[in-house]
Write a protein that holds these residues in place. Structure first.
Motif, PDB file in Angstrom:
ATOM      1  N   ASP A 273      13.830 -14.798 -64.201  1.00 54.29           N
ATOM      2  CA  ASP A 273      13.377 -16.141 -63.839  1.00 54.29           C
ATOM      3  C   ASP A 273      12.316 -16.049 -62.757  1.00 54.29           C
ATOM      4  OD1 ASP A 273      15.205 -17.971 -65.292  1.00 54.29           O
ATOM      5  OD2 ASP A 273      16.751 -16.990 -64.089  1.00 54.29           O
ATOM      6  N   CYS A 274      11.470 -17.064 -62.703  1.00 57.26           N
ATOM      7  CA  CYS A 274      10.549 -17.217 -61.575  1.00 57.26           C
ATOM      8  C   CYS A 274      11.271 -18.090 -60.556  1.00 57.26           C
ATOM      9  CB  CYS A 274       9.265 -17.901 -62.027  1.00 57.26           C
ATOM     10  SG  CYS A 274       8.321 -16.902 -63.173  1.00 57.26           S
ATOM     11  N   HIS A 275      11.284 -17.658 -59.312  1.00 55.73           N
ATOM     12  CA  HIS A 275      11.991 -18.400 -58.274  1.00 55.73           C
ATOM     13  C   HIS A 275      11.034 -18.849 -57.192  1.00 55.73           C
ATOM     14  CE1 HIS A 275      16.066 -17.773 -59.738  1.00 55.73           C
ATOM     15  NE2 HIS A 275      15.695 -16.546 -60.049  1.00 55.73           N
ATOM     16  N   VAL A 276      11.478 -19.803 -56.393  1.00 56.33           N
ATOM     17  CA  VAL A 276      10.657 -20.348 -55.312  1.00 56.33           C
ATOM     18  C   VAL A 276      10.958 -19.677 -53.974  1.00 56.33           C
ATOM     19  CG1 VAL A 276      10.360 -22.584 -56.435  1.00 56.33           C
ATOM     20  CG2 VAL A 276      12.309 -22.226 -54.919  1.00 56.33           C
ATOM     21  N   LEU A 277      11.833 -18.681 -53.978  1.00 48.60           N
ATOM     22  CA  LEU A 277      12.148 -17.898 -52.788  1.00 48.60           C
ATOM     23  C   LEU A 277      12.587 -16.520 -53.262  1.00 48.60           C
ATOM     24  CD1 LEU A 277      15.602 -18.990 -51.317  1.00 48.60           C
ATOM     25  CD2 LEU A 277      14.947 -19.250 -53.676  1.00 48.60           C
ATOM     26  N   PRO A 278      12.634 -15.513 -52.390  1.00 47.97           N
ATOM     27  CA  PRO A 278      13.090 -14.198 -52.831  1.00 47.97           C
ATOM     28  C   PRO A 278      14.493 -14.297 -53.427  1.00 47.97           C
ATOM     29  CG  PRO A 278      12.099 -14.044 -50.661  1.00 47.97           C
ATOM     30  CD  PRO A 278      12.235 -15.514 -50.976  1.00 47.97           C
ATOM     31  N   ALA A 279      14.661 -13.758 -54.623  1.00 43.50           N
ATOM     32  CA  ALA A 279      15.942 -13.895 -55.316  1.00 43.50           C
ATOM     33  C   ALA A 279      16.176 -12.694 -56.219  1.00 43.50           C
ATOM     34  CB  ALA A 279      15.961 -15.178 -56.132  1.00 43.50           C
ATOM     35  N   THR A 280      17.449 -12.464 -56.497  1.00 41.31           N
ATOM     36  CA  THR A 280      17.826 -11.447 -57.463  1.00 41.31           C
ATOM     37  C   THR A 280      19.032 -11.958 -58.222  1.00 41.31           C
ATOM     38  OG1 THR A 280      18.217  -9.082 -57.769  1.00 41.31           O
ATOM     39  CG2 THR A 280      19.395 -10.142 -55.962  1.00 41.31           C
ATOM     40  N   ALA A 281      19.227 -11.435 -59.408  1.00 45.71           N
ATOM     41  CA  ALA A 281      20.371 -11.820 -60.233  1.00 45.71           C
ATOM     42  C   ALA A 281      21.253 -10.602 -60.444  1.00 45.71           C
ATOM     43  CB  ALA A 281      19.893 -12.363 -61.578  1.00 45.71           C
ATOM     44  N   VAL A 282      22.565 -10.831 -60.461  1.00 44.01           N
ATOM     45  CA  VAL A 282      23.526  -9.762 -60.716  1.00 44.01           C
ATOM     46  C   VAL A 282      24.528 -10.254 -61.745  1.00 44.01           C
ATOM     47  CG1 VAL A 282      23.281  -8.702 -58.433  1.00 44.01           C
ATOM     48  CG2 VAL A 282      25.046 -10.425 -58.801  1.00 44.01           C
ATOM     49  N   GLY A 283      25.096  -9.310 -62.477  1.00 44.45           N
ATOM     50  CA  GLY A 283      26.118  -9.636 -63.453  1.00 44.45           C
ATOM     51  C   GLY A 283      27.428 -10.023 -62.775  1.00 44.45           C
ATOM     52  N   ALA A 284      28.421 -10.340 -63.603  1.00 42.37           N
ATOM     53  CA  ALA A 284      29.714 -10.790 -63.085  1.00 42.37           C
ATOM     54  C   ALA A 284      30.381  -9.728 -62.211  1.00 42.37           C
ATOM     55  CB  ALA A 284      30.631 -11.189 -64.234  1.00 42.37           C
ATOM     56  N   SER A 285      30.345  -8.466 -62.628  1.00 36.84           N
ATOM     57  CA  SER A 285      31.008  -7.423 -61.830  1.00 36.84           C
ATOM     58  C   SER A 285      30.289  -7.210 -60.502  1.00 36.84           C
ATOM     59  CB  SER A 285      31.115  -6.112 -62.611  1.00 36.84           C
ATOM     60  OG  SER A 285      29.837  -5.613 -62.929  1.00 36.84           O
ATOM     61  N   GLY A 286      28.951  -7.257 -60.508  1.00 37.18           N
ATOM     62  CA  GLY A 286      28.203  -7.155 -59.254  1.00 37.18           C
ATOM     63  C   GLY A 286      28.501  -8.331 -58.335  1.00 37.18           C
ATOM     64  N   GLY A 287      28.611  -9.528 -58.922  1.00 34.49           N
ATOM     65  CA  GLY A 287      28.959 -10.713 -58.140  1.00 34.49           C
ATOM     66  C   GLY A 287      30.331 -10.590 -57.506  1.00 34.49           C
ATOM     67  N   ASP A 288      31.291 -10.048 -58.279  1.00 39.46           N
ATOM     68  CA  ASP A 288      32.636  -9.832 -57.735  1.00 39.46           C
ATOM     69  C   ASP A 288      32.600  -8.868 -56.552  1.00 39.46           C
ATOM     70  OD1 ASP A 288      33.718 -11.533 -59.614  1.00 39.46           O
ATOM     71  OD2 ASP A 288      34.387  -9.912 -60.952  1.00 39.46           O
ATOM     72  N   GLU A 289      31.821  -7.799 -56.682  1.00 39.72           N
ATOM     73  CA  GLU A 289      31.711  -6.811 -55.604  1.00 39.72           C
ATOM     74  C   GLU A 289      31.078  -7.431 -54.358  1.00 39.72           C
ATOM     75  OE1 GLU A 289      29.727  -2.402 -54.936  1.00 39.72           O
ATOM     76  OE2 GLU A 289      30.129  -3.090 -56.975  1.00 39.72           O
ATOM     77  N   ILE A 290      30.057  -8.247 -54.553  1.00 40.91           N
ATOM     78  CA  ILE A 290      29.396  -8.908 -53.415  1.00 40.91           C
ATOM     79  C   ILE A 290      30.353  -9.892 -52.747  1.00 40.91           C
ATOM     80  CG2 ILE A 290      27.549 -10.518 -52.776  1.00 40.91           C
ATOM     81  CD1 ILE A 290      25.877  -9.123 -55.032  1.00 40.91           C
ATOM     82  N   ARG A 291      31.111 -10.649 -53.534  1.00 41.73           N
ATOM     83  CA  ARG A 291      32.083 -11.583 -52.959  1.00 41.73           C
ATOM     84  C   ARG A 291      33.147 -10.842 -52.141  1.00 41.73           C
ATOM     85  NH1 ARG A 291      30.500 -14.467 -57.381  1.00 41.73           N
ATOM     86  NH2 ARG A 291      31.770 -13.349 -58.883  1.00 41.73           N
ATOM     87  N   ARG A 292      33.597  -9.685 -52.635  1.00 42.77           N
ATOM     88  CA  ARG A 292      34.574  -8.892 -51.873  1.00 42.77           C
ATOM     89  C   ARG A 292      33.965  -8.430 -50.546  1.00 42.77           C
ATOM     90  NH1 ARG A 292      35.910  -7.102 -57.075  1.00 42.77           N
ATOM     91  NH2 ARG A 292      34.585  -5.256 -56.900  1.00 42.77           N
ATOM     92  N   TYR A 293      32.700  -7.984 -50.578  1.00 38.92           N
ATOM     93  CA  TYR A 293      32.024  -7.554 -49.354  1.00 38.92           C
ATOM     94  C   TYR A 293      31.916  -8.707 -48.350  1.00 38.92           C
ATOM     95  CZ  TYR A 293      28.127  -6.919 -46.181  1.00 38.92           C
ATOM     96  OH  TYR A 293      27.350  -6.909 -45.062  1.00 38.92           O
ATOM     97  N   ILE A 294      31.501  -9.875 -48.842  1.00 33.97           N
ATOM     98  CA  ILE A 294      31.358 -11.039 -47.949  1.00 33.97           C
ATOM     99  C   ILE A 294      32.700 -11.390 -47.319  1.00 33.97           C
ATOM    100  CG2 ILE A 294      30.894 -13.529 -47.904  1.00 33.97           C
ATOM    101  CD1 ILE A 294      28.716 -12.993 -50.041  1.00 33.97           C
TER     102      ILE A 294
END
Length: 149
Positions: free
Chosen positions: A46-67
């Motif tokens: 996607d084109c975004h209006v700010l710096p952005a990245t997309a991650v799959g469901a497993s990456g999202g789960d890992e990031i949520r655990r880190y947060i």
């Protein structure tokens, strides 16, 4: 800011780019867009209006655990704070993601007529690097003032 693409099967009424626009308007300077379980590991450029990245469901789960872990800890009596850095390391060539059929593409056989296989033809049609008209930003959002000449 970590944004979940979906909490249910429905993405909601706003686009992924619009989610970033909301983050930017709220003072955010970057976004990680994480797929929910129903969207799995499939990613869309996607084109975004700010710096952005997309991650799959497993990456999202890992990031949520880190947060969760970072925000629950304490250091010198102060509550922890999760941080993230998005680093662009240049365009990567030779990345082989094919053969992958988009998650929304038809698959065969047809339940009504098993002799009909789907899709008829597989060709590039998703995540294609393309140009856009200079009169509108690439995200298509009215607030996207990105133009190139």
């Amino acid at each position: 800011m970590l944004i979940e693409a979906t909490k249910t099967r429905l993405r909601g009424i706003n686009s992924r780019a619009a989610k970033g626009d909301v983050v930017r308007k709220a003072g955010g300077v970057g976004m990680i867009l994480a797929n929910g379980v129903f969207d799995g590991e499939g990613l869309v450029a996607d084109c975004h209006v700010l710096p952005a990245t997309a991650v799959g469901a497993s990456g999202g789960d890992e990031i949520r655990r880190y947060i969760s872990a970072a925000n629950s800890g304490t250091k010198n009596g102060e509550k922890g704070r999760a941080t993230v850095t998005i680093t662009f390391r240049g365009t990567r060539l030779g990345v082989q993601s094919a053969p992958v059929v988009a998650s929304f593409s038809a698959r065969g056989p047809n339940p009504e007529s098993p002799e009909i296989l789907k899709p008829d033809v597989i060709a590039p049609g998703l995540n294609i690097l393309a140009a856009w008209h200079e009169g509108i930003g690439p995200s298509g959002l009215p607030s996207d003032l990105t133009t190139h000449r």
